[in-house]
Scaffold this motif. Sequence first.
Motif, PDB file in Angstrom:
ATOM      1  N   GLU A  82      31.676  71.376  59.851  1.00 12.35           N
ATOM      2  CA  GLU A  82      30.366  71.146  59.889  1.00 12.35           C
ATOM      3  C   GLU A  82      29.785  71.904  58.679  1.00 12.35           C
ATOM      4  N   CYS A  83      28.719  71.282  58.252  1.00 10.41           N
ATOM      5  CA  CYS A  83      28.279  71.577  56.672  1.00 10.41           C
ATOM      6  C   CYS A  83      26.873  71.527  56.741  1.00 10.41           C
ATOM      7  N   TYR A  84      26.202  72.554  56.231  1.00  8.24           N
ATOM      8  CA  TYR A  84      24.748  73.036  55.927  1.00  8.24           C
ATOM      9  C   TYR A  84      24.236  73.259  54.587  1.00  8.24           C
ATOM     10  N   ILE A  85      23.238  72.876  54.097  1.00  7.71           N
ATOM     11  CA  ILE A  85      22.678  73.272  52.960  1.00  7.71           C
ATOM     12  C   ILE A  85      21.316  73.875  53.280  1.00  7.71           C
ATOM     13  N   ASN A  86      21.131  75.092  52.600  1.00  7.89           N
ATOM     14  CA  ASN A  86      19.592  75.777  52.733  1.00  7.89           C
ATOM     15  C   ASN A  86      19.171  75.756  54.223  1.00  7.89           C
ATOM     16  N   ASN A  87      19.620  75.993  55.174  1.00  8.38           N
ATOM     17  CA  ASN A  87      19.162  76.060  56.522  1.00  8.38           C
ATOM     18  C   ASN A  87      18.799  74.708  56.897  1.00  8.38           C
ATOM     19  N   SER A  88      19.429  73.688  56.489  1.00 11.80           N
ATOM     20  CA  SER A  88      19.138  72.448  57.041  1.00 11.80           C
ATOM     21  C   SER A  88      20.552  71.573  57.206  1.00 11.80           C
ATOM     22  N   ILE A  89      20.650  70.603  57.866  1.00  8.78           N
ATOM     23  CA  ILE A  89      21.631  69.677  58.201  1.00  8.78           C
ATOM     24  C   ILE A  89      21.956  68.856  56.987  1.00  8.78           C
ATOM     25  N   THR A  90      23.012  68.217  56.814  1.00  9.05           N
ATOM     26  CA  THR A  90      23.381  67.195  55.731  1.00  9.05           C
ATOM     27  C   THR A  90      23.222  65.908  56.460  1.00  9.05           C
ATOM     28  N   TYR A  91      23.013  64.805  55.807  1.00  8.57           N
ATOM     29  CA  TYR A  91      23.032  63.519  56.312  1.00  8.57           C
ATOM     30  C   TYR A  91      24.510  62.923  56.644  1.00  8.57           C
ATOM     31  N   ASN A  92      25.492  63.401  55.943  1.00  6.70           N
ATOM     32  CA  ASN A  92      26.714  62.801  56.002  1.00  6.70           C
ATOM     33  C   ASN A  92      27.728  64.342  56.297  1.00  6.70           C
ATOM     34  N   ASN A  93      27.299  65.119  56.640  1.00 11.88           N
ATOM     35  CA  ASN A  93      28.271  66.250  56.964  1.00 11.88           C
ATOM     36  C   ASN A  93      29.214  66.500  55.759  1.00 11.88           C
ATOM     37  N   SER A  94      30.541  66.521  56.139  1.00 15.36           N
ATOM     38  CA  SER A  94      31.506  66.913  55.178  1.00 15.36           C
ATOM     39  C   SER A  94      31.754  65.983  54.009  1.00 15.36           C
ATOM     40  N   TRP A  95      31.234  64.736  54.213  1.00 14.63           N
ATOM     41  CA  TRP A  95      31.285  63.873  53.144  1.00 14.63           C
ATOM     42  C   TRP A  95      30.286  64.168  51.894  1.00 14.63           C
ATOM     43  N   SER A  96      29.444  65.095  52.682  1.00 13.42           N
ATOM     44  CA  SER A  96      28.177  65.530  51.772  1.00 13.42           C
ATOM     45  C   SER A  96      28.329  66.484  50.533  1.00 13.42           C
ATOM     46  N   ILE A  97      29.710  67.113  50.633  1.00 15.14           N
ATOM     47  CA  ILE A  97      30.001  68.276  49.726  1.00 15.14           C
ATOM     48  C   ILE A  97      31.109  67.738  48.805  1.00 15.14           C
ATOM     49  N   GLY A  98      30.979  67.252  47.778  1.00 17.16           N
ATOM     50  CA  GLY A  98      31.759  66.489  46.743  1.00 17.16           C
ATOM     51  C   GLY A  98      31.971  67.188  45.467  1.00 17.16           C
ATOM     52  N   PHE A  99      33.160  66.960  44.877  1.00 15.72           N
ATOM     53  CA  PHE A  99      33.597  67.834  43.668  1.00 15.72           C
ATOM     54  C   PHE A  99      34.635  66.685  43.259  1.00 15.72           C
ATOM     55  N   ASP A 100      35.074  67.179  41.763  1.00 16.24           N
ATOM     56  CA  ASP A 100      35.897  66.194  41.003  1.00 16.24           C
ATOM     57  C   ASP A 100      36.947  66.051  41.638  1.00 16.24           C
ATOM     58  N   GLY A 101      37.335  64.737  41.741  1.00 10.47           N
ATOM     59  CA  GLY A 101      38.492  64.223  42.551  1.00 10.47           C
ATOM     60  C   GLY A 101      40.071  64.680  41.739  1.00 10.47           C
ATOM     61  N   GLY A 102      40.829  65.138  42.738  1.00  4.58           N
ATOM     62  CA  GLY A 102      42.249  65.548  42.240  1.00  4.58           C
ATOM     63  C   GLY A 102      42.969  66.113  43.325  1.00  4.58           C
ATOM     64  N   TRP A 103      44.214  66.438  42.991  1.00  2.14           N
ATOM     65  CA  TRP A 103      44.989  67.216  43.896  1.00  2.14           C
ATOM     66  C   TRP A 103      44.793  68.555  44.067  1.00  2.14           C
ATOM     67  N   TYR A 104      44.765  69.278  45.497  1.00  2.00           N
ATOM     68  CA  TYR A 104      44.236  70.629  45.854  1.00  2.00           C
ATOM     69  C   TYR A 104      45.361  70.778  46.634  1.00  2.00           C
ATOM     70  N   LYS A 105      45.715  71.998  46.687  1.00  2.00           N
ATOM     71  CA  LYS A 105      46.468  72.741  47.567  1.00  2.00           C
ATOM     72  C   LYS A 105      45.670  73.484  48.944  1.00  2.00           C
ATOM     73  N   ILE A 106      45.798  73.089  49.992  1.00  2.00           N
ATOM     74  CA  ILE A 106      44.973  73.650  51.048  1.00  2.00           C
ATOM     75  C   ILE A 106      45.984  73.932  52.279  1.00  2.00           C
ATOM     76  N   GLY A 107      45.987  75.423  52.550  1.00  2.00           N
ATOM     77  CA  GLY A 107      46.956  75.781  53.387  1.00  2.00           C
ATOM     78  C   GLY A 107      48.285  75.526  52.867  1.00  2.00           C
ATOM     79  N   ASN A 108      49.303  74.837  53.350  1.00  2.00           N
ATOM     80  CA  ASN A 108      50.599  74.885  53.082  1.00  2.00           C
ATOM     81  C   ASN A 108      51.105  73.442  52.892  1.00  2.00           C
ATOM     82  N   LYS A 109      49.922  72.605  52.416  1.00  2.00           N
ATOM     83  CA  LYS A 109      50.257  71.287  51.963  1.00  2.00           C
ATOM     84  C   LYS A 109      49.212  70.946  50.547  1.00  2.00           C
TER      85      LYS A 109
END
Length: 794
Positions: free
Chosen positions: A334-361
Amino acid sequence: MTVDYFTEDGLIKQIGLTKEYWNKVIIKEIIDNALDAIEPLNSKQIYIVQDVSSMGIYDNGNGLSCDTVKSIYDFKFYISQNRVYVTASRGKQGNGLKTIISICFLKKYRLLWHTNEGVILEGTIDPERVKDGEICVEFKEIGITQKRGIEICRYDLHQSSFYKNYVYFYSVCNPDVSFHLDYLGTEFHNPATIKCVDKSQNISLAYYDFDTFKQFITKTQDGNTTYKKFLEEYFGTRIKNKSRIKSKIKDIDFSDQEFINDFLMLKEDQQTKKYTLLKKQLIGLSNVLNTSIEIEDSNSLIGKNDMVIPCIVEFSVRKDTFKGDANRKEADIECYINNSITYNNSWSIGFDGGWYKIGNKSVYARDLDDLLKDMSNFSFVFHIVSPYLKFTDAGKTRIDITCFFNELLEKLNKAIAKENRIFSSDNKRTNNRAVMRDYVTDAFNMASDNGRYAITARQIWYKMREISGVEEKKHTYADFTQEILTEWIDDNPEYEDKVNFSDRGNFFVNGSQNGLGTANVRSFINSIGTSQNIFRCYGGISSNIHIDPDFDLIYKYDKVLYIEKTGFDAIFKAEKIGEKYNMIIVSGQGFSTRAAKMLLYKFQKMGLKLYCLHDLDISGIYILESFGTPNKKFKECIYMEDLGVTLSDVEKYHIEPEKVEIKKEDKKKLNNLSYGYRRFFDAGTFYRRVELNAFTTGQILEMLEDKLSCVNNLPTINLEDSLNIDHKAVRETAFMRIMADKYREQLEKIHIPIDLSSFKGKYTVDMAKKEIPNIEEQLIERYEREIMQKLNIS
């Protein structure tokens, strides 16, 4: 062009969203506007009603007037001045309601406004005139209403789950708002979970660049308003007083270096508090990251348009086994911005594309959905709060968090690792103390809003249980407060004044009773030494003067009595024992707390003599000895004199000891005592004891008299050096006494009937406080005139 709002292609360009999103736009924009309207209220209510023919969204705010509604239909300008405020808002661009009008026109919905004048207003746009490039609106009042909000007829009917999702998501990011859904007569309620917070005033100079600040002034202020009055209204008195600009708005040269320097100085002054206002908008997620967004203006030579914008990201991570949910393939995000919902939830929060370590993968990701979707046994909630966010599309459906993503990723990985530790092989932790040490800092940050607020030890404990999985059993809370938290405070002394242990007893000073908790003790210790033994004489036009003695503590007390149990302190207060022996009385509950030792050690450093009154039992002897033994809870020695109960007291008053069952821990303590105590206490499988309660009040008072009556170490005060004479006060007082004696008989004959009927009515306390001084002044003025006339005084 304004008609672009009324063509499909034109509206897509305006809002950045294609037609399939428009029904979502309607609900989101109306709810966001309703939330803005009720922000300052002490009770915030949103109502969503769907019946067979219409959908309405209402609130308990003041509502819009008919004139305001009509002005919204003028597409040549923005109605809302909020768009020039730089705040962490839900939008405030001024065109949200215009967007609703346009969508309803294109989808052939009827748009009804429930106004604050109690009428339902409909504005009908002529489609033929739109084709010619004109916006022609006919307004009609079609009924009466008690509601405040917007109703849309012929709105495409959605399933109840559609509305329930909106209510749920908005409730998460606005926990101080109550949401009510009426779907075809079936009602659902999501009540507020926290006290209402007013986020409407979250405006700060620190959020502005110079050009935006100048626009803010010129678009909201009348030219005759002074600049200082503008600063006071929006940023407060302190900022107003710091400014060097005294001109009216119309007389300011905004390009002048003096004004630019003034702006930069005021902006810098508020930098230290840039996060304070944003914290009002937090929704209570367990992890908080304070970061910033840097904006540089290459055309600005002096940095006036450069900005370091505060940003707070709060998030929660929860791991579950989901053993019964075989269909779950992706993480719940779930993703929220300034006490409001986003139109596309987790797709709404973007950053530079690349390989990132999250957890053990490691994964390739361009947004939070890419990053987290494979973590199917986790649930994530994110909330981003900032007065500036970089959106990558016109519809504000996607923001770019590249500038702080690495910080967020680091904190996110730590939170995931923590959850994994909690859910170890058997989902239990065996070494509770080790676990508590790992989590005490995070628990403190959660409970105190990162050190912003003072909190109780119990509040930290609740957060500790929440994030660590430690259960509250017989000794866990005692281990936490007496050992873990005490060690943590020693390692983090800067937060000691934020952690308050509950009152475990009282202390009596200057005739008042104070709870023996850390907050009270800390406040009292900070006040010690503020008196100067300067006795101020003051008065004026009255018949008397007043001399206020300001004795320092050491001139009133030379000793302190610590009693190991409460109850006797009330007896001593009634018998005025503190005044009789110049003694501060501190009563605890068994072994002394950290707060008690802090207080007693302070008295010791001031030179006061300390006494301990305790039961004659194993614990009582250890209580006395514990003061002189440094430990993890308190590392200083406190020297106490034994005031009793002693073996000689028991013998003198012929008190028969009682026998109680001896516990395993008591046997060990008994072996470490002196021969005399071992001989008295030891009775085989039992041990003997004598409590203070075994003595009469008279006997206890006699014990105190025998041991304290000859102790008197109070210093003396030189009044010649201490008395501060106000000669004006003394002179005026002497004059008034002469005048009162001279005119007493004549004054007693003067009486004016007083008619207070003009003040008839019910007043609130605040109203009465404002009115009473006016009444006083009127009465005095009437008597002044009468006295001057009758006594021929001019």
